[in-house]
Design a protein around this motif. Structure first.
Motif, short mmCIF file in Angstrom:
data_model
loop_
_atom_site.label_atom_id
_atom_site.label_comp_id
_atom_site.label_asym_id
_atom_site.label_seq_id
_atom_site.Cartn_x
_atom_site.Cartn_y
_atom_site.Cartn_z
N LEU A 25 35.49 42.10 56.47
CA LEU A 25 35.24 43.11 57.49
C LEU A 25 36.53 43.59 58.13
O LEU A 25 37.44 42.81 58.41
CB LEU A 25 34.30 42.54 58.56
N GLY A 26 36.60 44.90 58.37
CA GLY A 26 37.74 45.49 59.04
C GLY A 26 37.30 46.32 60.22
O GLY A 26 36.10 46.43 60.51
N ASN A 27 38.24 46.95 60.92
CA ASN A 27 37.90 47.75 62.10
C ASN A 27 37.26 49.09 61.71
O ASN A 27 36.19 49.44 62.21
CB ASN A 27 39.16 48.01 62.93
N LYS A 28 37.90 49.82 60.79
CA LYS A 28 37.39 51.14 60.41
C LYS A 28 36.88 51.17 58.98
O LYS A 28 36.15 52.09 58.61
CB LYS A 28 38.49 52.19 60.60
N MET A 29 37.27 50.21 58.18
CA MET A 29 36.74 50.09 56.83
C MET A 29 36.81 48.64 56.39
O MET A 29 37.64 47.86 56.90
CB MET A 29 37.50 50.98 55.84
N ASP A 30 35.92 48.28 55.50
CA ASP A 30 35.92 46.93 54.95
C ASP A 30 36.60 46.94 53.59
O ASP A 30 36.90 47.99 53.03
CB ASP A 30 34.48 46.41 54.81
N PHE A 31 36.84 45.73 53.05
CA PHE A 31 37.46 45.61 51.73
C PHE A 31 36.67 44.60 50.91
O PHE A 31 36.34 43.51 51.39
CB PHE A 31 38.92 45.16 51.86
N TYR A 32 36.35 45.00 49.69
CA TYR A 32 35.69 44.10 48.75
C TYR A 32 36.75 43.37 47.94
O TYR A 32 37.71 43.99 47.46
CB TYR A 32 34.78 44.88 47.80
N VAL A 33 36.57 42.07 47.76
CA VAL A 33 37.54 41.27 47.02
C VAL A 33 36.90 40.74 45.75
O VAL A 33 35.81 40.17 45.79
CB VAL A 33 38.07 40.09 47.86
N THR A 34 37.56 40.95 44.64
CA THR A 34 37.12 40.44 43.35
C THR A 34 38.29 39.75 42.67
O THR A 34 39.46 40.04 42.96
CB THR A 34 36.60 41.57 42.44
N SER A 35 37.98 38.86 41.74
CA SER A 35 39.02 38.17 40.99
C SER A 35 38.68 38.18 39.51
O SER A 35 37.50 38.19 39.13
CB SER A 35 39.17 36.72 41.48
N PHE A 36 39.73 38.22 38.68
CA PHE A 36 39.57 38.28 37.23
C PHE A 36 40.61 37.39 36.56
O PHE A 36 41.71 37.18 37.10
CB PHE A 36 39.75 39.71 36.72
N LYS A 37 40.28 36.92 35.37
CA LYS A 37 41.30 36.26 34.56
C LYS A 37 42.33 37.29 34.13
O LYS A 37 41.99 38.42 33.83
CB LYS A 37 40.66 35.63 33.32
N HIS A 38 43.58 36.88 34.13
CA HIS A 38 44.65 37.79 33.69
C HIS A 38 44.53 38.02 32.19
O HIS A 38 44.34 37.08 31.42
CB HIS A 38 46.02 37.20 34.02
N ALA A 39 44.60 39.28 31.77
CA ALA A 39 44.45 39.60 30.35
C ALA A 39 45.61 39.00 29.54
O ALA A 39 46.77 39.08 29.96
CB ALA A 39 44.42 41.11 30.15
N PRO A 40 45.31 38.41 28.38
CA PRO A 40 46.38 37.84 27.54
C PRO A 40 47.22 38.92 26.90
O PRO A 40 46.78 40.06 26.76
CB PRO A 40 45.60 37.06 26.48
N GLY A 41 48.42 38.56 26.50
CA GLY A 41 49.31 39.53 25.88
C GLY A 41 50.13 40.27 26.91
O GLY A 41 50.31 39.80 28.05
N SER A 42 50.63 41.42 26.55
CA SER A 42 51.48 42.20 27.45
C SER A 42 51.14 43.68 27.35
O SER A 42 50.53 44.13 26.38
CB SER A 42 52.95 41.98 27.10
N LYS A 43 51.51 44.41 28.38
CA LYS A 43 51.29 45.85 28.37
C LYS A 43 52.27 46.53 27.42
O LYS A 43 53.37 46.03 27.19
CB LYS A 43 51.44 46.43 29.77
N ILE A 44 51.85 47.66 26.89
CA ILE A 44 52.73 48.47 26.05
C ILE A 44 52.86 49.83 26.72
O ILE A 44 51.86 50.50 26.98
CB ILE A 44 52.19 48.58 24.61
N GLY A 45 54.07 50.20 27.07
CA GLY A 45 54.29 51.42 27.84
C GLY A 45 54.89 52.54 27.03
O GLY A 45 54.83 52.57 25.80
#
Length: 329
Positions: free
Chosen positions: A96-116
């Protein structure tokens, strides 16, 4: 990120959100985010993601539908970044916040690496893998019977708030968006061409391991739309880096992507969506508008650098004329 939302997000939200997942704030590393606040953390030699989503951008039902969709894909063998439950066994927590709330989620970190960039350009093996995982997602979407519902394409936040984020001098862009929405709304809808899509597949939202396998993450933009939109988004982010003075290079990139993406997508007998090559133009135009809206929302464009200025000029021209990056190919 909308600057107004940045001002609302405070350290106390981070502390409380982390605690709900059994994480100490000192163990968090901020790694960015365009619509969310994203952190990483480690536990038992495993890496995880903690995501804070403003309640002005997502509903609890939308979040439940996102998690349900990810879990379904994972159970069916698609490589995705799996959700992690909170200490209370919840898929997400509301801070809960004053003017807006925030939803919190968690995930496993994806294996491997990003390709840019520029590694992703001219990469036929990557495009085939993109086609393969996209085809699998779409095939599973045709069978999916969710409990919670995501929004449809016309309720995408960038489309809904375009009038808020774009300055008054860009009324022609808003007019072009309205005309495009009418055109899209007239397209046929059936179980073979329309369903729940990822909504933002690009090199920033997947990793690649040493075997070349892709793991998808960031389903925050998942929505009901035509499957072609998922394809157009990937193509857009490979082509937009080529300006109007580099059309020959853009064409080479386009042809390479089309050939190898289709090879991966149609593996195991999967069929490409009907009229997908023609419809790509419409959805490339939609993505271009969404990108422009996002830039005006999140960036200070009063003094853009040279590349950004030229990119925006080219984009405005294409949007207003109703043409896409591939119209001349």
């Amino acid at each position: 990120m909308d600057p107004k939302i940045k001002l609302m997000f405070q350290d106390k939200h981070v502390t409380e959100g982390a605690a709900r997942f059994g994480v100490s704030p000192k163990d968090l590393t901020f790694i960015g985010g365009f619509q969310n606040f994203i952190y990483s953390y480690n536990r038992n030699e495993m890496k995880y993601i903690l995501r804070f989503t403003p309640s002005t951008l997502r509903t609890s039902e939308g979040l439940a539908a996102e998690i349900e969709w990810i879990r379904y894909l994972s159970e069916k063998g698609v490589s995705v970044s799996d959700p992690v439950s909170s200490l209370d066994g919840k898929d997400f927590e509301r801070i809960l916040g004053n003017k807006m709330d925030f939803y919190v989620t968690s995930f496993k970190h994806a294996p491997g690496s990003k390709i840019g960039y520029p590694e992703c350009l001219g990469n036929s093996m990557l495009y085939e893998q993109c086609g393969r995982i996209t085809g699998c997602v779409h095939e599973l979407s045709k069978l999916y019977k969710p409990l919670a519902e995501r929004h449809t394409w016309e309720f995408n936040d960038y489309i809904l708030r375009a009038k808020v984020y774009l300055p008054s001098e860009l009324q022609p862009v808003l007019h072009a968006l309205e005309e495009l929405k009418k055109h899209l709304a007239s397209l046929p809808v059936n179980t073979d061409n329309f369903g729940l899509i990822h909504g933002d597949i690009n090199v920033g939202n997947f990793t690649v391991d040493e075997l070349g396998q892709i793991t998808l993450f960031d389903f925050d933009e998942c929505q009901y739309s035509w499957y072609v939109e998922d394809i157009a988004i990937q193509l857009y982010y490979l082509l937009y880096v080529f300006g109007e003075d580099s059309k020959s290079e853009r064409k080479v990139q386009y042809e390479l992507f089309m050939k190898h993406f289709e090879l991966g997508y149609t593996e195991d007998g999967r069929q490409m969506p009907d009229d997908w090559k023609e419809l790509l133009k419409l959805f490339l135009r939609l993505r271009e508008i969404i990108v422009v809206v996002g830039m005006h929302r999140s960036w200070d464009l009063s003094q853009p650098d040279g590349w950004t200025r030229e990119f925006l000029q080219d984009s405005y021209m294409r949007i207003i004329k109703g043409i896409s990056l591939i119209d001349e190919f």
